[in-house]
Design a protein around this motif. Sequence first.
Motif, PDB file in Angstrom:
ATOM      1  N   ALA A 127     -23.984 -12.114 -45.061  1.00  0.00           N
ATOM      2  CA  ALA A 127     -22.698 -12.608 -44.572  1.00  0.00           C
ATOM      3  C   ALA A 127     -22.480 -13.972 -45.202  1.00  0.00           C
ATOM      4  CB  ALA A 127     -22.705 -12.716 -43.056  1.00  0.00           C
ATOM      5  N   CYS A 128     -21.472 -14.042 -46.081  1.00  0.00           N
ATOM      6  CA  CYS A 128     -21.273 -15.255 -46.851  1.00  0.00           C
ATOM      7  C   CYS A 128     -19.925 -15.873 -46.483  1.00  0.00           C
ATOM      8  CB  CYS A 128     -21.317 -14.924 -48.339  1.00  0.00           C
ATOM      9  SG  CYS A 128     -21.254 -16.367 -49.381  1.00  0.00           S
ATOM     10  N   GLY A 129     -19.955 -17.131 -46.048  1.00  0.00           N
ATOM     11  CA  GLY A 129     -18.710 -17.804 -45.678  1.00  0.00           C
ATOM     12  C   GLY A 129     -18.014 -18.361 -46.904  1.00  0.00           C
ATOM     13  N   VAL A 130     -16.743 -17.983 -47.077  1.00  0.00           N
ATOM     14  CA  VAL A 130     -15.961 -18.480 -48.206  1.00  0.00           C
ATOM     15  C   VAL A 130     -14.663 -19.080 -47.671  1.00  0.00           C
ATOM     16  CG1 VAL A 130     -16.903 -16.957 -49.967  1.00  0.00           C
ATOM     17  CG2 VAL A 130     -15.030 -16.166 -48.531  1.00  0.00           C
ATOM     18  N   SER A 131     -13.819 -19.554 -48.574  1.00  0.00           N
ATOM     19  CA  SER A 131     -12.558 -20.159 -48.142  1.00  0.00           C
ATOM     20  C   SER A 131     -11.584 -19.066 -47.728  1.00  0.00           C
ATOM     21  CB  SER A 131     -11.963 -20.983 -49.273  1.00  0.00           C
ATOM     22  OG  SER A 131     -11.424 -20.121 -50.236  1.00  0.00           O
ATOM     23  N   THR A 132     -10.416 -19.476 -47.246  1.00  0.00           N
ATOM     24  CA  THR A 132      -9.391 -18.488 -46.905  1.00  0.00           C
ATOM     25  C   THR A 132      -8.596 -18.092 -48.142  1.00  0.00           C
ATOM     26  OG1 THR A 132      -7.949 -20.313 -46.304  1.00  0.00           O
ATOM     27  CG2 THR A 132      -9.086 -19.200 -44.516  1.00  0.00           C
ATOM     28  N   GLY A 133      -8.998 -18.575 -49.293  1.00  0.00           N
ATOM     29  CA  GLY A 133      -8.307 -18.196 -50.523  1.00  0.00           C
ATOM     30  C   GLY A 133      -8.008 -19.407 -51.375  1.00  0.00           C
ATOM     31  N   GLN A 181     -12.105 -26.197 -40.694  1.00  0.00           N
ATOM     32  CA  GLN A 181     -12.537 -26.488 -39.324  1.00  0.00           C
ATOM     33  C   GLN A 181     -13.549 -25.492 -38.789  1.00  0.00           C
ATOM     34  OE1 GLN A 181     -10.082 -27.689 -36.290  1.00  0.00           O
ATOM     35  NE2 GLN A 181      -8.945 -29.180 -37.479  1.00  0.00           N
ATOM     36  N   THR A 182     -13.510 -24.262 -39.273  1.00  0.00           N
ATOM     37  CA  THR A 182     -14.374 -23.251 -38.652  1.00  0.00           C
ATOM     38  C   THR A 182     -15.679 -23.044 -39.407  1.00  0.00           C
ATOM     39  OG1 THR A 182     -13.312 -21.475 -39.891  1.00  0.00           O
ATOM     40  CG2 THR A 182     -12.412 -21.968 -37.716  1.00  0.00           C
ATOM     41  N   ARG A 183     -15.788 -23.568 -40.632  1.00  0.00           N
ATOM     42  CA  ARG A 183     -16.925 -23.198 -41.476  1.00  0.00           C
ATOM     43  C   ARG A 183     -18.267 -23.590 -40.879  1.00  0.00           C
ATOM     44  NH1 ARG A 183     -15.674 -27.588 -46.294  1.00  0.00           N
ATOM     45  NH2 ARG A 183     -14.898 -29.184 -44.889  1.00  0.00           N
ATOM     46  N   PHE A 184     -18.353 -24.831 -40.299  1.00  0.00           N
ATOM     47  CA  PHE A 184     -19.662 -25.285 -39.839  1.00  0.00           C
ATOM     48  C   PHE A 184     -20.089 -24.568 -38.565  1.00  0.00           C
ATOM     49  CE2 PHE A 184     -18.148 -29.158 -42.175  1.00  0.00           C
ATOM     50  CZ  PHE A 184     -18.911 -28.886 -43.297  1.00  0.00           C
ATOM     51  N   SER A 185     -19.125 -24.300 -37.691  1.00  0.00           N
ATOM     52  CA  SER A 185     -19.463 -23.532 -36.482  1.00  0.00           C
ATOM     53  C   SER A 185     -19.956 -22.145 -36.876  1.00  0.00           C
ATOM     54  CB  SER A 185     -18.241 -23.389 -35.578  1.00  0.00           C
ATOM     55  OG  SER A 185     -17.627 -24.619 -35.391  1.00  0.00           O
ATOM     56  N   SER A 219     -23.723 -21.046 -35.898  1.00  0.00           N
ATOM     57  CA  SER A 219     -23.892 -20.008 -34.889  1.00  0.00           C
ATOM     58  C   SER A 219     -24.557 -18.761 -35.458  1.00  0.00           C
ATOM     59  CB  SER A 219     -22.527 -19.629 -34.323  1.00  0.00           C
ATOM     60  OG  SER A 219     -21.758 -19.001 -35.319  1.00  0.00           O
ATOM     61  N   GLY A 220     -24.745 -18.702 -36.774  1.00  0.00           N
ATOM     62  CA  GLY A 220     -25.382 -17.535 -37.366  1.00  0.00           C
ATOM     63  C   GLY A 220     -24.407 -16.436 -37.720  1.00  0.00           C
ATOM     64  N   GLU A 221     -23.107 -16.705 -37.591  1.00  0.00           N
ATOM     65  CA  GLU A 221     -22.115 -15.701 -37.969  1.00  0.00           C
ATOM     66  C   GLU A 221     -22.192 -15.437 -39.472  1.00  0.00           C
ATOM     67  OE1 GLU A 221     -18.165 -16.945 -37.003  1.00  0.00           O
ATOM     68  OE2 GLU A 221     -17.252 -15.220 -37.977  1.00  0.00           O
ATOM     69  N   ILE A 222     -22.507 -16.486 -40.232  1.00  0.00           N
ATOM     70  CA  ILE A 222     -22.705 -16.306 -41.673  1.00  0.00           C
ATOM     71  C   ILE A 222     -24.107 -16.774 -42.046  1.00  0.00           C
ATOM     72  CG2 ILE A 222     -20.274 -16.443 -42.348  1.00  0.00           C
ATOM     73  CD1 ILE A 222     -20.615 -19.366 -42.911  1.00  0.00           C
ATOM     74  N   ASP A 223     -24.660 -16.191 -43.102  1.00  0.00           N
ATOM     75  CA  ASP A 223     -26.013 -16.539 -43.533  1.00  0.00           C
ATOM     76  C   ASP A 223     -25.999 -17.702 -44.514  1.00  0.00           C
ATOM     77  OD1 ASP A 223     -27.159 -14.395 -42.073  1.00  0.00           O
ATOM     78  OD2 ASP A 223     -26.351 -13.051 -43.601  1.00  0.00           O
ATOM     79  N   MET A 224     -24.915 -17.801 -45.271  1.00  0.00           N
ATOM     80  CA  MET A 224     -24.790 -18.948 -46.167  1.00  0.00           C
ATOM     81  C   MET A 224     -23.315 -19.283 -46.330  1.00  0.00           C
ATOM     82  SD  MET A 224     -25.620 -17.229 -49.894  1.00  0.00           S
ATOM     83  CE  MET A 224     -24.904 -18.520 -50.893  1.00  0.00           C
ATOM     84  N   LEU A 225     -23.067 -20.545 -46.672  1.00  0.00           N
ATOM     85  CA  LEU A 225     -21.694 -21.026 -46.822  1.00  0.00           C
ATOM     86  C   LEU A 225     -21.495 -21.398 -48.280  1.00  0.00           C
ATOM     87  CD1 LEU A 225     -19.086 -21.950 -45.310  1.00  0.00           C
ATOM     88  CD2 LEU A 225     -20.121 -24.202 -45.184  1.00  0.00           C
TER      89      LEU A 225
END
Lengths: 423, 339
Positions: free
Chosen positions: B36-42, B85-89, B93-99
């Motif tokens: 689960a990889c956190g990325v931007s909204t585009g 605003q949401t990336r660090f939470s 919280s473990g929603e994503i494995d890496m940002l």
Amino acid sequence: MSSTSDLRTRTAPPKTAFRLSMLLYDQRYRSITIQIVFLFALMLGIAWLVDNTINNLRALGKDFSFAFLSAPAGYDINQRPIEYDSQMTHGRAALVGLLNTAILAVMACALATVLGVIAGVLRLSNNWIVARLMTVYVELFRNIPTLVWIIIFGAIMTESMPAPSAFRGDTPTASMLFNDSVAVTNRGVYVPAIQFSNDLGNLPLGVVAPSINWLLVLVAIIVGIYAHKVILKNATAVQNATGIRPKTWWKSLGVLFGPVALLFIFFGAHLEYPELRGFNFADGIHMRNSLIAMWLGLGIYTGAFVAENVRSGILAISRGQTEAAFALGMQPGKTMRLVILPQALRVIIPPLISQYLNITKNTSLGLAVGYMDLRSTLGGISINQTGRELEGMLLMMLIYLAVSLSISGAMNVYNNRVKLKER
Amino acid sequence: MRKSVFYGTIAASALLAGAASAQSTLETVQSNGEIACGVSTGLAGFSAPDANGVWQGFDVAVCRAVAAAVLGDPMAVNFVSTTGQTRFSALASGEIDMLARNTTWTFSRDVDLNFTFAGVNYYDGQGFMVNRELGVSSAMELDGATVCIQTGTTTELNLADFFRVNGMSYEPVPIETNAEAQQQYLAGACDVYTTDASGLAATRASFPEPGNHAILPEIISKEPLGPAVRQGDDQWADIVRWTLNALIAAEELGVTSANIEELAAGTDNPEINRMLGSAGELGAMLGLENDWAVRAISAAGNYGEIFASTIGEQTPIGLARGLNAQWTQGGLLYAPPFR
């Protein structure tokens, strides 16, 4: 427990020894047993939640502290009702946000009430077109989410209003309204501000420092309203004694506006007009797009609900009341003011309280258009910059709860005054 | 008895919570079969879905390389859109494995927010974009300007500092996502849009008439952007860090997606052999298979290839390598030795 059962022994059946099974099978104890068990389950549930939170915070290596509130915020806020700059604390930023929330809530409540009363009354009009138009307003706004309206109003302001640069040059494509006093731009609306030549400075009250001039004006208004009430009371007393009601309108006008006008003259009040300087208009009061979008979105949306409350309140008063008032020779205006409205208010006020609470809570949608309310400052940027999600969210919940309960309490006081007095 | 039940429950829940967090990120990823990889909204070029809905871009390529190294499949990534605003939470919280979302490596994020930055994949700095019609040629002429800014970013703080230090005033217009900022800027609701210079270039590239907008020469901050993971799982941090290093080292050593199969069989250069797994046990030390780096580099090529195909000068974004050239080319990219 034993002392009360002693008192009952005379009428109670012969006392049987207490057995443990009676907790479950004896009606006298069963409900208490169930309540105690449930209470324990609830406490265990809460304990588990708290414990889970503590454990997970520890696992993340985080502590629980509100110290961040006294650290410099580092970010700027565009709408500042009180003095604020980026070197002030997160707590101060939260206070600015709270005041912005309050400003928006008051403005939106006022707009919703005015619109709601007008639309609610007019929806009962005998004029087919007026009544149908109000139906269209109510159904259109009530059935589309408020967030959508807020974004629509924000987009209208941003996309279709002229940029400040359009007001510039020898042949500007846009011009200011009302004799060059109001500028509507895609960055908000600039209106003239009242300024005082004789500035008495600010009154330092700890965290806030309100202007002494405006405080005195406020005092004058309150005194005026009180004097107006005294005049009306005296007029009623004279009317009860003599049967003739003395004319009071000029006295009321005098005490309501006289002191304020005198203060304004004494302070040298004058209007400060917005003026195009550099990139933007300067001076005057700047109502930003975000504020206007939120104000119109919340006010017009909630106005539709208030209209329905008002309509239901008026319909709740039986036709016989109007007919009885007419039979006594009352005119329609007085009938509405003295007979219908006092009774209708009893039905209108309780749902109106909940609409005001809705508006206050819905101000937290401000982030959608960048309105810097409590949610955007404390609950948004501060949390994000400091990583104190739990503390920030708890504090924000607490503040919203306190604000909502205060509004509810104040409105309940008013409700108690207008509700049916049962003696 | 009541107390013992109470404490017993607490102990049991603590054990459960402990057991839940005991699973390492690597095990979680392997059992899920995807990262689960956190990325931007585009943000065009860095992370944005293409016409087929497949995420593409410079930051996305890091996620794909890690997925390839860990799971053997560069497509085994679940992309989660996050705002500033949401990336660090989401990460905490473990929603994503890496940002992997052009996130600036700062002291407080590293130390206080308890994240580990796995390196820098883009050296950036904050810039300003204005419409050429304004006739502004320097950021020092921006006194009184209305500035669009994404909330919850370091740029917000830099902006406040920059205007404060230079004794200028400004009107911030806080905005949640890059897309909204773009819309507000193009509508003229703000004079200036400020964010990382790479983001400005990417945003400008998607404008109908990019030539009408100028990026001012001042760069007012250092913004080392890099992938971040949760602190406390050093194995996972190592995997992400060394996957990024492998991409950078591959460019330095001349390993490309074209020649990697040939080189993976064994070369005369011992460092390439160690990195690609034909000599030594570097993969096993990471807890991965020995050809992990081969898979990571095969996913989208080495650092230089990724840069060229997503944000380089041949793309609409048109960014020069600048600071992001190899240290041998006068840039700052410097991968530690594979040894």
